[in-house]
Scaffold this active site. Sequence first.
Site, mmCIF file in Angstrom:
data_model
loop_
_atom_site.group_PDB
_atom_site.id
_atom_site.type_symbol
_atom_site.label_atom_id
_atom_site.label_comp_id
_atom_site.label_asym_id
_atom_site.label_seq_id
_atom_site.Cartn_x
_atom_site.Cartn_y
_atom_site.Cartn_z
ATOM 1 N N ASP A 127 25.705 -34.283 -23.684
ATOM 2 C CA ASP A 127 25.406 -33.902 -22.302
ATOM 3 C C ASP A 127 26.655 -33.297 -21.653
ATOM 4 O OD1 ASP A 127 26.897 -36.192 -22.019
ATOM 5 O OD2 ASP A 127 25.442 -37.273 -20.780
ATOM 6 N N SER A 128 27.773 -33.316 -22.406
ATOM 7 C CA SER A 128 28.969 -32.600 -21.951
ATOM 8 C C SER A 128 28.699 -31.097 -21.909
ATOM 9 C CB SER A 128 30.163 -32.902 -22.862
ATOM 10 O OG SER A 128 29.814 -32.692 -24.222
ATOM 11 N N ASP A 174 21.959 -35.765 -27.248
ATOM 12 C CA ASP A 174 22.375 -36.733 -26.236
ATOM 13 C C ASP A 174 21.290 -36.841 -25.167
ATOM 14 O OD1 ASP A 174 24.260 -38.482 -25.293
ATOM 15 O OD2 ASP A 174 25.700 -36.943 -24.677
ATOM 16 N N LYS A 214 21.277 -39.938 -28.937
ATOM 17 C CA LYS A 214 22.338 -40.839 -28.477
ATOM 18 C C LYS A 214 21.994 -41.297 -27.074
ATOM 19 C CE LYS A 214 26.672 -39.329 -27.202
ATOM 20 N NZ LYS A 214 26.808 -39.795 -25.804
ATOM 21 N N GLU A 230 23.715 -43.533 -23.853
ATOM 22 C CA GLU A 230 24.784 -44.342 -23.258
ATOM 23 C C GLU A 230 24.109 -45.624 -22.813
ATOM 24 O OE1 GLU A 230 27.135 -42.296 -20.345
ATOM 25 O OE2 GLU A 230 27.341 -40.528 -21.619
ATOM 26 N N GLU A 264 33.716 -45.256 -26.803
ATOM 27 C CA GLU A 264 34.602 -44.313 -26.090
ATOM 28 C C GLU A 264 35.649 -45.063 -25.274
ATOM 29 O OE1 GLU A 264 32.655 -41.073 -24.109
ATOM 30 O OE2 GLU A 264 34.491 -40.437 -23.080
HETATM 31 O O1 KIV Z 1 28.530 -35.632 -24.330
HETATM 32 C C1 KIV Z 1 29.490 -35.763 -25.091
HETATM 33 O O2 KIV Z 1 30.163 -34.795 -25.457
HETATM 34 C C2 KIV Z 1 29.809 -37.106 -25.549
HETATM 35 C C3 KIV Z 1 31.016 -37.262 -26.422
HETATM 36 C C4 KIV Z 1 32.240 -37.048 -25.655
HETATM 37 C C5 KIV Z 1 31.003 -38.540 -27.141
HETATM 38 O O3 KIV Z 1 29.118 -38.023 -25.248
#
Ligand code: KIV
Length: 303
Positions: free
Chosen positions: A81-82, A120, A150, A152, A218
């Site tokens: 999600d980055s 994510d 993924k 969180e 993290e």
């Molecule tokens: O969204 C992302 O890039 C992440 C990584 C930094 C682990 O969750």
Amino acid sequence: MKVMSSTHPTAETTAPYGSGASASAPDRHSDYALDKVKKIRTVHLAQAKADGEKFAMLTCYDALTAAVFDAAGIETLLVGDSAGNNVLGHESTLTITVDQMIPLVAAVSSATKRAFVIADMPFGSYQISPAQAVETAVRFMKEGGAHAVKMEASAYYAEHVRAVVNAGIPVVAHIGFTPQAEHALGGFRIQGRGDASAHVVEDAKALVEAGAFCVLLEMTTNDTAAAVNQAIGPVPMVSIGAGSDATGFVLVWQDMMGLREGKMARFVKQYANLHKIFSDAARAYQDDIRSGAYPAPEHSFEV
Ligand code: KIV
């Protein structure tokens, strides 16, 4: 040894799991070595931990970059999600939506032959209920072609993870510093210091018990990371700023390739200076246009 299956024309590894080949212990490591695997799957990441091998993960948000990383042998690609920050220019990861992420996941999946692609789940797309988590995860698998999702999470979300796993979707549980909870955590802070270490370990155990096949940790202290890695037994752990006691390691590609300028987190190692390469090339292009050096005769069609 190649094992043929009735549904697949060729086996994906030289010694697939459950083939019995592992009985001869001395060959086990080399038979299952990651660089021999034609298509990375969850079992290979778990086997890496058992064998003491390490694997690489990079974030990735588009087809061309995915093809480069895949061909380079990076085992796992995370469509993080980055992308909110790195593709869409948002201030944080909180604002990207599932609809914005799905085309990016689909682009990465379609350009990848060997790497394991993880989508994510963005903020708000799985927190409401286990049913919402399953619905979102199904979209990433069906519309994005992801191999896993993924989330969180914390122990509180164990039932959400369990529901997704029960739907047949592998889950990476992201714990420690979780950027989607940036405001609740008081900013970008190292997690698991002192007494807080036990909470991080408890989160890891609860999420693994719920079925997560991998834990991504993290920004914690090394002690906390080692405790998590030990507590989750055979389940592989991926570290980002959580020390070296892990099986996998992940970085945001624009950080490690030096495309982004400015101060980097302590855990980022820079392997290239793409910012300089891009800006030098952009200036050279502009100079050529101003001087008339581009387009040259070889760049135009005479007939
Ligand atoms: O969204 C992302 O890039 C992440 C990584 C930094 C682990 O969750």
